[in-house]
Each structure stands twice: as C-alpha cells, then as structure tokens.
Enzyme design. Structure first.
Site, mmCIF file in Angstrom:
data_model
loop_
_atom_site.group_PDB
_atom_site.id
_atom_site.type_symbol
_atom_site.label_atom_id
_atom_site.label_comp_id
_atom_site.label_asym_id
_atom_site.label_seq_id
_atom_site.Cartn_x
_atom_site.Cartn_y
_atom_site.Cartn_z
ATOM 1 N N GLU A 320 0.819 -1.220 0.000
ATOM 2 C CA GLU A 320 0.000 0.000 0.000
ATOM 3 C C GLU A 320 0.854 1.273 0.000
ATOM 4 O O GLU A 320 0.795 2.072 0.940
ATOM 5 C CB GLU A 320 -0.888 0.008 1.245
ATOM 6 C CG GLU A 320 -1.856 -1.150 1.300
ATOM 7 C CD GLU A 320 -2.554 -1.295 2.640
ATOM 8 O OE1 GLU A 320 -3.618 -1.914 2.675
ATOM 9 O OE2 GLU A 320 -2.030 -0.780 3.659
ATOM 10 N N PRO A 321 1.644 1.490 -1.035
ATOM 11 C CA PRO A 321 2.455 2.710 -1.050
ATOM 12 C C PRO A 321 1.598 3.948 -1.289
ATOM 13 O O PRO A 321 0.716 3.931 -2.146
ATOM 14 C CB PRO A 321 3.398 2.487 -2.249
ATOM 15 C CG PRO A 321 2.625 1.586 -3.161
ATOM 16 C CD PRO A 321 1.776 0.713 -2.276
ATOM 17 N N CYS A 391 0.168 32.900 12.507
ATOM 18 C CA CYS A 391 0.497 33.574 13.764
ATOM 19 C C CYS A 391 1.141 32.607 14.752
ATOM 20 O O CYS A 391 0.591 32.361 15.834
ATOM 21 C CB CYS A 391 -0.759 34.189 14.340
ATOM 22 S SG CYS A 391 -1.433 35.383 13.217
HETATM 23 N N1 LLP Z 1 -1.274 1.561 4.635
HETATM 24 C C1 LLP Z 1 -1.699 1.918 5.860
HETATM 25 C C2 LLP Z 1 -2.520 0.991 6.623
HETATM 26 C C3 LLP Z 1 -1.352 3.163 6.394
HETATM 27 O O1 LLP Z 1 -1.767 3.498 7.607
HETATM 28 C C4 LLP Z 1 -0.551 4.051 5.627
HETATM 29 C C5 LLP Z 1 -0.172 5.359 6.154
HETATM 30 C C6 LLP Z 1 -0.143 3.644 4.344
HETATM 31 C C7 LLP Z 1 -0.516 2.381 3.891
HETATM 32 C C8 LLP Z 1 0.680 4.520 3.455
HETATM 33 O O2 LLP Z 1 1.917 4.830 3.977
HETATM 34 P P1 LLP Z 1 3.014 5.568 3.050
HETATM 35 O O3 LLP Z 1 3.442 4.609 1.990
HETATM 36 O O4 LLP Z 1 2.367 6.798 2.458
HETATM 37 O O5 LLP Z 1 4.082 5.923 3.977
HETATM 38 N N2 LLP Z 1 1.082 11.992 7.876
HETATM 39 C C9 LLP Z 1 2.313 11.247 7.955
HETATM 40 C C10 LLP Z 1 2.161 9.851 7.385
HETATM 41 C C11 LLP Z 1 1.049 9.068 8.035
HETATM 42 C C12 LLP Z 1 0.891 7.725 7.403
HETATM 43 C C13 LLP Z 1 -0.361 7.074 7.849
HETATM 44 N N3 LLP Z 1 -0.568 5.779 7.275
HETATM 45 C C14 LLP Z 1 3.409 12.030 7.236
HETATM 46 O O6 LLP Z 1 3.127 13.103 6.736
HETATM 47 O O7 LLP Z 1 4.545 11.584 7.187
#
Ligand code: LLP
Length: 463
Positions: A320-321, A391
């Site tokens: 799940e990227p 702010c």
């Molecule tokens: N699968 C699941 C179950 C997840 O919870 C997430 C991300 C992904 C896939 C995708 O992860 P990625 O490949 O995008 O790293 N707001 C934070 C990231 C939170 C990720 C939450 N879950 C940031 O800005 O770094």
C-alpha cells in the site's frame, strides 16, 4: 523527517551552536532530480518548468501558493510499482497521501487498487469510477455508516482493526445478506526506524491487534466463526518514511508465522498477506530511496522464503504505497513576501502559505529542500529559513536551507516533494483558504482541486 543530516551549512559562528549544517551546494541553480518531479528542468531564462509549463505562467494563471503536480511522473511511478509487483501481487495506492478524482482515474487506468480510510475517501473513489472490488477500507474506528456503505458498495476488502470491529462488520454484512471479504490488521512488534508519530507496528499504540500474547490468533479464531465474514488474509503496516528493509523482513517473518499457526490450528491456508506501505522518498539530496523493483524483489523473496520454510503455499502479496507514488510528483509554489536578515543568525524568508499547506515540518520535524524558481541567480548563498504567514513562530516550512542572497519580494520559490500528506493534511488555520492542486502535463496545466475561497469558509459558518 527524512533520516538525513540537515542539508544546510553554517554561515555564522552562532549558527554552529545548533550543530547540523554542511557546506552550501556548489550551485544553487542546480535542481537535484532525486527531490524534484521527473519533468522538472530550468529553461534558457533560468525559470523552472514542469510538464512543459514554466512556473511564472503557472503563478500568473493559478496564483500562489499552489501545489503543482506532474501527471506523467505520477502515472510513471504508479506504473513502476504495478510492473514491479507483476500479476501475482496487488498494489493499493494509499489515498490518505493525496486523493482527488483525477488521481483515482489515473490509478484505475494504470491498474492499481486503492486503499481508503474514511467515508470521504470512499465517496471520492466511487464517484471517480474506481470499481468497488478494487477498494480496501481501513481505519481503527470505522463508523457503522462507513462500514455499511463499504459493504453495500461491494468493496474488495475491509481491514479489521479490533475485536469489536470483527463483530460489527460481521453483523452489518449479515444484515445486508453479504459475506464480506476481510483481512485482520496485526501489530508485529517491530520498532520501525522513523518518527514516533508515524511508526505503527510496535505494540503500545492504537492500530491493529497485537501478535503478542496470542491476541491476533484469537482474532482469527473469532473471524473464522462468523458467517458474515470471509477471512482472506493478514495485514501489517509498520510505519512511514522507512528506508531500511529489515523492519519489513521481521514483519513478513511474523505474519507468515501466524499463517502457519492458523494452518496448524484450523487447517486453513489464508490466501493473502498485505505488508502495508511506508517506503521512504527523498526530501533532501541526502536521502536515497529504493526503486519499486528492488522493493518488490526484496519483499517477494522474503515472503517466498518464509513460506517455504513453513511449508505453506506462498500467499498473494499486496502493498500500500502512498508517499512513494505521489510524494515526489508535486512541489509547492510560493511567492516571497518579505526577506528579513537577522544578524549573525539567518535570513527569514516569508511566503504566502505556511503550516496550513504543509504541517509536516512543525509536526514531525520534517526536512525539505527549496529553490528560487522564477529566475536563476549567481548571488552568494545565504542561510535561510522559509516561514509562512501564520500567527505562530513554529510556522516553518523549511527549517534550514541555502537560497541566493539577492532573493527579493516577488520572487517565486518552490518546495519539492510535497505531493504526499501536504494537501491532505492542510488546514484553514487563521482562516487561510487552502491552495489548489494544479496538474501539469504535456505543456498544459489544469486545476484538479480548486483553491478554497473566503466564500467557501463563510459558507460553513452558519451561526
Ligand atoms: N497503509 C496503511 C494501513 C497506512 O496506515 C498508511 C499510512 C499507508 C498504507 C501509506 O503509507 P506511506 O506509503 O504513504 O508511507 N502523515 C504522515 C504519514 C502518516 C501515514 C499514515 N498511514 C506524514 O506526513 O509523514
């Protein structure tokens, strides 16, 4: 939050007390292909162009701040993931990184599936024509209404996150006369090397059911007994912005261990495992992300090896990227409003956005790069901090960076690698309307998410 050392170098002795800087880059006009979207280049006048469109005309046409997204790059990365994993695996793009109807259509066309984690993301996916059976619903506290909508629309899988949810989804599916395909999300007890807030596989946190103490095995036992559920696999997501594959290795080992326990106890070999997302991208030149084909090879080999050792049929793998697909494809275009040199410290460069369009620096201490993009400059580098218009003194977009010392109000600067978790985490703090997402492709630009207006803000204020 890239794992890199801070990119900037000291200009004054006082700054050294903070410790992190290296030398300024030899040429501030050079754009490092690692952190910029694929079609980015400078034209003969020194102006940055992307998708064949220059940023000065983008700013004139769409205003600033704006997220500028390179469609060819998004499609290319999506395709690279799809191709790397081949037909024996599924790639679910994680919509939380950034979701819009245009993105859903590209994913559909490129053969990817979609992971959604709320009713809003589900509605966006369905409204843009993603077939429901290619959607997975996530979340640690899905509402009854969200579950009902997902089951009714026929989503391919719901990822169960708690004992209550096992019963809740089974009940809803049964009441609708359905048997819902589900996975159980487990926490494997891995400490991923990333920021605490985005590490998700250690046991002391809200996601998943712990493998430890036999809880995950008990969850499987219960799910297998319920008529409304068809248990198809086990899910693990260890965190985000990860470069080191060893966490995935341990996770795969433990997930396969559970499949073996399930086989031994129930005589059932679950057909799927999902290893989540979390692959890191380059925010600065110091980051060295892996290519999708390397990741696919590593993950497939680990799972195959573990299954052979456990004498299990190799399950279908899914990943799940989110960030790794959309992150590098966009940059945020800002106009410089004020330039304030502080003697012996650094120069504060204020832009027309800030923590409302990129909260990641304030929230995770994330590191970003920045460049002057409306012209080239041969001026000396100056140590700068790019800040917003909000702010708060913590309203920092780029904490330490070198920009040319002739930077002036009206110049355009851009912060690359803002495709993931910037628009999707944007806020209206200080009643600042959220910027648009502008897609560029083959010499054309078009708005796919329009700029919020003050009327939009006032429309919600019904008091
Ligand atoms: N699968 C699941 C179950 C997840 O919870 C997430 C991300 C992904 C896939 C995708 O992860 P990625 O490949 O995008 O790293 N707001 C934070 C990231 C939170 C990720 C939450 N879950 C940031 O800005 O770094």
């Amino acid at each position: 939050m890239s794992r890199s050392a801070h990119p900037a170098g000291p200009r004054h002795a006082d700054v050294l007390t903070e410790g992190h800087y290296s030398a300024p880059p030899a040429d501030l006009n050079t754009l490092d292909g690692k952190v910029w979207a694929q079609t980015v280049t400078r034209n003969a006048d020194g102006v940055l162009t992307v998708g064949g469109v220059d940023v000065v005309s983008l700013a004139e046409q769409h205003g600033t701040p704006a997220y500028i997204l390179d469609e060819a790059d998004f499609r290319g990365r999506a395709r690279a993931w799809r191709t790397a994993f081949g037909s024996d695996a599924d790639v679910f793009y994680a919509g939380k990184a950034f979701l819009s109807r245009a993105v859903v259509r590209w994913l559909h066309e490129e053969g990817l599936n979609l992971d959604v984690c709320s009713g809003g993301e589900l509605a966006t996916a369905l409204s843009a024509g993603m077939p429901a059976d290619r959607i997975a619903l996530h979340g640690n506290n899905k509402s009854t209404e969200e579950i009902r909508r997902a089951v009714e629309s026929g989503v391919g899988r719901i990822v169960l996150d708690s004992f209550q949810e096992i019963v809740r989804v089974a009940h809803i599916a049964q009441s609708l006369g359905r048997r819902q395909r589900v996975q159980i999300r487990i926490t494997v007890g891995v400490e991923a090397h990333t920021h605490e807030f985005i590490a998700t596989a250690h046991e002391d946190q809200k996601f998943g059911i712990p493998l430890a103490g036999g809880q995950a095995a008990e969850a499987v036992r219960r799910a297998l007994q319920l008529d409304g559920l068809e248990l198809i696999g086990i899910h693990s997501h260890i965190g985000s912005q990860i470069f080191d594959m060893s966490g995935f290795e341990v996770a795969a080992h433990r997930v396969v261990g559970l499949l073996k326990v399930i086989r031994d106890e129930h005589g059932v070999e679950l057909p799927e495992i999902d290893l989540g997302g979390g692959l890191g991208i380059a925010y600065t030149s110091d980051d060295d992300p892996r290519e999708p084909h390397e990741i696919a090879k590593a993950l497939t080999e680990i799972v195959t090896r573990e299954c052979e050792a456990a004498r299990l049929r190799t399950p279908r793998i899914s990943v799940e990227p989110g960030r790794a697909i959309v992150g590098p494809t966009a940059f945020t275009l800002y106009e410089v409003g004020t330039v304030k040199p502080l003697d012996g410290l650094r120069t504060y460069v204020s832009v027309d956005g800030g923590m409302s369009d990129n909260i990641r620096t304030a929230l995770y201490d994330a590191e970003y790069s920045v460049a002057l993009v409306s012209r080239a400059s041969d001026a000396e580098p100056m140590l700068a901090r790019v800040v917003g218009k909000h702010c708060e003194s913590g309203d920092i977009v780029v904490k330490d960076a070198f920009l040319p010392s002739d930077l002036a109000p009206g110049d355009l600067i851009a912060v690359p690698a803002t495709g993931a978790y910037c628009r999707s985490m944007a806020s209206n703090y200080n009643h600042v309307p959220r910027p648009p997402v502008v897609v560029v492709h083959e010499g054309e630009s078009r708005v796919v998410v329009r700029r919020e207006t003050e009327e939009d803000l006032l429309r919600l204020d019904v008091g």
